[in-house]
Design a protein around this motif. Sequence first.
Motif, PDB file in Angstrom:
ATOM      1  N   GLU A   1     -34.762-144.707 -32.014  1.00 14.22           N
ATOM      2  CA  GLU A   1     -34.009-145.854 -31.511  1.00 14.22           C
ATOM      3  C   GLU A   1     -32.682-145.978 -32.255  1.00 14.22           C
ATOM      4  N   LEU A   2     -31.967-144.854 -32.355  1.00 15.15           N
ATOM      5  CA  LEU A   2     -30.688-144.803 -33.077  1.00 15.15           C
ATOM      6  C   LEU A   2     -29.628-144.117 -32.218  1.00 15.15           C
ATOM      7  N   PRO A   3     -28.385-144.450 -32.371  1.00 15.82           N
ATOM      8  CA  PRO A   3     -27.895-145.576 -33.207  1.00 15.82           C
ATOM      9  C   PRO A   3     -28.177-146.932 -32.571  1.00 15.82           C
ATOM     10  N   SER A   4     -28.668-146.957 -31.328  1.00 15.94           N
ATOM     11  CA  SER A   4     -29.138-148.219 -30.739  1.00 15.94           C
ATOM     12  C   SER A   4     -30.345-147.899 -29.867  1.00 15.94           C
ATOM     13  N   ARG A   5     -31.164-148.936 -29.524  1.00 16.09           N
ATOM     14  CA  ARG A   5     -32.375-148.687 -28.753  1.00 16.09           C
ATOM     15  C   ARG A   5     -32.115-148.543 -27.272  1.00 16.09           C
ATOM     16  N   ASN A   6     -30.892-148.768 -26.839  1.00 15.18           N
ATOM     17  CA  ASN A   6     -30.549-148.670 -25.418  1.00 15.18           C
ATOM     18  C   ASN A   6     -29.485-147.594 -25.179  1.00 15.18           C
ATOM     19  N   MET A   7     -29.753-146.374 -25.700  1.00 17.44           N
ATOM     20  CA  MET A   7     -28.781-145.281 -25.537  1.00 17.44           C
ATOM     21  C   MET A   7     -28.736-144.790 -24.088  1.00 17.44           C
ATOM     22  N   PHE A   8     -29.817-145.038 -23.328  1.00 16.74           N
ATOM     23  CA  PHE A   8     -29.897-144.540 -21.959  1.00 16.74           C
ATOM     24  C   PHE A   8     -30.350-145.661 -21.031  1.00 16.74           C
ATOM     25  N   VAL A   9     -30.037-145.543 -19.755  1.00 17.19           N
ATOM     26  CA  VAL A   9     -30.447-146.499 -18.744  1.00 17.19           C
ATOM     27  C   VAL A   9     -30.944-145.723 -17.530  1.00 17.19           C
ATOM     28  N   ILE A  10     -31.938-146.293 -16.828  1.00 19.84           N
ATOM     29  CA  ILE A  10     -32.509-145.632 -15.668  1.00 19.84           C
ATOM     30  C   ILE A  10     -32.318-146.482 -14.428  1.00 19.84           C
ATOM     31  N   ASN A  11     -31.989-145.855 -13.323  1.00 24.68           N
ATOM     32  CA  ASN A  11     -31.898-146.551 -12.043  1.00 24.68           C
ATOM     33  C   ASN A  11     -33.331-146.840 -11.571  1.00 24.68           C
ATOM     34  N   PRO A  12     -33.700-148.113 -11.382  1.00 24.76           N
ATOM     35  CA  PRO A  12     -35.114-148.421 -11.077  1.00 24.76           C
ATOM     36  C   PRO A  12     -35.561-147.858  -9.735  1.00 24.76           C
TER      37      PRO A  12
ATOM     38  N   GLY B   1     -32.707-142.066 -11.608  1.00 18.20           N
ATOM     39  CA  GLY B   1     -31.612-141.373 -12.286  1.00 18.20           C
ATOM     40  C   GLY B   1     -31.346-141.953 -13.660  1.00 18.20           C
ATOM     41  N   ILE B   2     -31.293-141.083 -14.677  1.00 18.29           N
ATOM     42  CA  ILE B   2     -31.076-141.520 -16.063  1.00 18.29           C
ATOM     43  C   ILE B   2     -29.638-141.198 -16.447  1.00 18.29           C
ATOM     44  N   ARG B   3     -28.945-142.164 -17.041  1.00 17.76           N
ATOM     45  CA  ARG B   3     -27.560-141.988 -17.466  1.00 17.76           C
ATOM     46  C   ARG B   3     -27.404-142.406 -18.920  1.00 17.76           C
ATOM     47  N   VAL B   4     -26.329-141.911 -19.528  1.00 26.06           N
ATOM     48  CA  VAL B   4     -25.982-142.332 -20.887  1.00 26.06           C
ATOM     49  C   VAL B   4     -25.461-143.756 -20.821  1.00 26.06           C
ATOM     50  N   ASN B   5     -25.944-144.586 -21.710  1.00 24.48           N
ATOM     51  CA  ASN B   5     -25.601-146.005 -21.689  1.00 24.48           C
ATOM     52  C   ASN B   5     -24.676-146.396 -22.833  1.00 24.48           C
ATOM     53  N   ALA B   6     -24.464-145.448 -23.821  1.00 25.74           N
ATOM     54  CA  ALA B   6     -23.620-145.757 -24.975  1.00 25.74           C
ATOM     55  C   ALA B   6     -22.884-144.474 -25.386  1.00 25.74           C
ATOM     56  N   ALA B   7     -21.788-144.658 -26.112  1.00 22.64           N
ATOM     57  CA  ALA B   7     -20.922-143.519 -26.444  1.00 22.64           C
ATOM     58  C   ALA B   7     -21.202-142.942 -27.812  1.00 22.64           C
ATOM     59  N   GLU B   8     -22.307-143.335 -28.442  1.00 16.40           N
ATOM     60  CA  GLU B   8     -22.527-142.923 -29.819  1.00 16.40           C
ATOM     61  C   GLU B   8     -23.420-141.687 -29.963  1.00 16.40           C
ATOM     62  N   LEU B   9     -23.545-140.858 -28.913  1.00 14.61           N
ATOM     63  CA  LEU B   9     -24.337-139.637 -29.061  1.00 14.61           C
ATOM     64  C   LEU B   9     -23.714-138.756 -30.146  1.00 14.61           C
TER      65      LEU B   9
END
Length: 415
Positions: free
Chosen positions: A28-39, A43-51
């Motif tokens: 869960e780093l650097p945040s717990r919401n690094m990815f988001v899924i279309n319900p 489809g899974i996408r990157v949700n944050a720029a800290e990869l």
Amino acid sequence: MEVTATDADEPGSANSDVRYTIINQEPELPSRNMFVINPVTGGIRVNAAELDRENIPKYTLEIQAADLEGNGLTCFGKSIITVTDSNDIAPQFEKSLNTVSVPENKVNALVVKMPVSDGDEPHSSNWATKYRIVDGDPGGMFTVNTGPSRLEGIITTAKPLDFEKDNRYTLLVTVENEVPFATPLPTSTSTVQVNVEDRNDAPVFDPVEKVVSISEHLQVDSDLVLYTAIDPDIMAHKLRYRMDRDPAKWLDINSETGMIKTKHSLDRESPFVKDGKYRVLILAIEDEIPATGTGTILIELEDVNDNAPTIGDTPLKLCNQDPRLVRLAVTDRDGPGFAEAFSVELLEGSNMYCTAQMDETGTVVELTFKAMREQRNFYINLRVTDAGGLKQDHVIHVTMNEDSCMTWGDFCVRS
């Protein structure tokens, strides 16, 4: 990526209407919401720029699929996401200052090896390095290349360094990757302080080849030319001079002063002279340390009309009934202006036996003999003169008899 779950209930009904949810992300780093899924689509996408591949190269997502629009029966699956590399880390020199010493007068001499580090994926183009010297080398005295490890810059000498001209260089070197940075990054630099070590330099003649034009009749023991060398070292050594190559042994050199004199007569027509030029090699030798410099004297010998024209004095046997024409080639060792065209004249009553003239080239004497009834032995006296006025007399023995008539053909003699 996209995940898909299937439901065996009646298509198009709420019992088969699936919704997707991310229920866990590891780590869960650097945040717990690094990815988001279309319900709806999965489809899974990157949700944050800290990869950041260098810190977290892989994520594992736990996905829930539920029917009744997400409120019914459930199943679970995992999505594994690997973070690929991009060139987001600039290579860094391990040392920002290098002080080295390099001997003068050596090409391709190793100056310094400069190791660097790079956190990108090993052995990739994002990780491999290249180098540039950006300051301190306007004369192109050095070159820098990438070492076999691809994480090392190697500087060598591209030209011989000269302690007497410049005994210190301060080079500024930068390092980059083989491919451009993914984002603007500051480049690492390193300074190389190069101290040039003094070495004993060989004496140098100036010019390396000296041209001298003189008459080939220069008197023996005459001064030809003063030819000296200099010692480029700061602490100059005493020099002595020696003749290294004098093919005809015509010259001598003063070992102290470098004055070259003639010790024998010069001759432009000598086999040691090529195209009127005589080449001599001179050595300048340091007294204390055996370092030697070489210079060349190219002597252009000015021609003098010192060679008379000659013809072959071969006895002639002719038919006394039909003697015909005899041709005698003329040669002269002198150069243009002192050789052909030649002229000829008969001497001492020789015109009672024949006439003489030069052919159209001016290089062959044509003798036309008169027919005689009786057999005779006599001498023809000729005088041949070259273009410079130098004369040479020749006496030719002639036999006229019938024995020569059986094999007579056009007669030609060349000396």
